[in-house]
Design an enzyme around this catalytic site. Sequence first.
Site: not given
Ligand code: HMG
Length: 390
Positions: A32, A82, A114, A155, A204, A236, A245, A279, A311
Amino acid sequence: MSTQPVGIHDLSFATTHYFLDHAVLAERLGVDRDKFYLGIGQEKMSVAAADEDIVTLAAAAAKPILERHGTEGIRTVLLATETGVDQSKAAALYLHSLIGLPNTARVVELKQACYGGTAGLAFAAGLIARDPSERVLVIAADIAKYELDTPGEPTQGAAAVAMLISANPAIVTLDPQQGLYSADIMDFWRPNYRSEAIVDGKTSVNAYQKAAQEAWTDYRRRGGRELTEFAAFCYHQPFTKMAYKAHKHLLESQGFTADAADIDAAIKLTTLYNRTVGNSYTASLYLGLAALLDHADDLTGKPLAFLSYGSGAVAEFFSGTVEPGYREHIRTAANQAAIDSREPIDYAHYRALHEAASPSDGAYHATAEETRRPYRLAAISGHKRIYEAR
Ligand code: HMG
């Protein structure tokens, strides 16, 4: 050491030629689209054309700053990324020929996921405290890339932010306190042989929140401001929901009730560019600042909070005050134009660009002419990257 105020004197951002709409990605992944639009808070992401990389983005972001201020006093250029294009040569050295950097400067590349851009800001502030006649050009430039058909894919994104750091800044004066936190965590990393990051998504998200709280605690120990003093919080933003969050977590950890309207008031304006750019790793926090300055009612004299997370992991909580007259120095129209002038890309083209490997045989490889941005990677030849201004 000088006691003159130090901070952000100018800020300019650039992003790619293409964007992918998250509705297109949602259809492909069979989810969705509100999972992306609402669940992670992303509507679009910038996608680099075949002839764009972090050097072309960095040049496009930095050029307007040099046009406005010249190069006098710039004796240090720090480029945080990076998504480096070379293991030895600093990417910013290409900027000498592209945008005319002075030869009397130290030019260095910084890396810590980041967080690197914030390290650049802190190092710049230290250099200027030593000699307030110097100015430092700090550039954060990245292209975020995860494996196709994985949860990380929505992302992705790309952008560069260039900042001129100086004494008596026109936009934001930095407070002297910085709260720091670092720990050895495997939440996101990219070994040298890979072009895509490896990530443990849930780990993460939790690591980010814990690091934010720890950095805040250190900031307070160092005499930083109260949580209630800030007009807005720039986080960030790997995806914009992450800022919400993290802020909720921070408020609750300090015993506050995390009221949705209050969180929105503290965060929402900082997410307006990241929602559509995605991102941009090192640049993401500063894109948040640009969006806030461009969209908020007058912020003169107001304190802002910043939380940088990279990270691996390093976090820094710091703060600053918005300068009187800042609106005459921000680049709202150019920032909006950088976003609005992108072209939509279809899924097949996006996938082809994602899968394209960089040539490694040393032969001459012309690059497809795609971008209409001011700089492009024209070819790779003899293992050298050849850039051109348009
Ligand atoms: P995921 O498993 O696909 O998503 O991964 P999910 O199942 O956790 O769903 C995400 C949210 O959407 C949830 O909300 C769901 O409920 C909601 P939450 O519980 O989080 O509030 N949802 C919906 N909402 C409305 N309508 C719907 C619906 N369906 C679901 N129909 C994840 C999500 C971010 C983990 C993934 O995208 C990922 O792994 N991304 C990469 C890692 C990342 O961004 N981490 C962030 C922290 S680390 C960081 O910031 C450093 C970084 O920038 C790197 C660096 O430092 O260089 C990443």
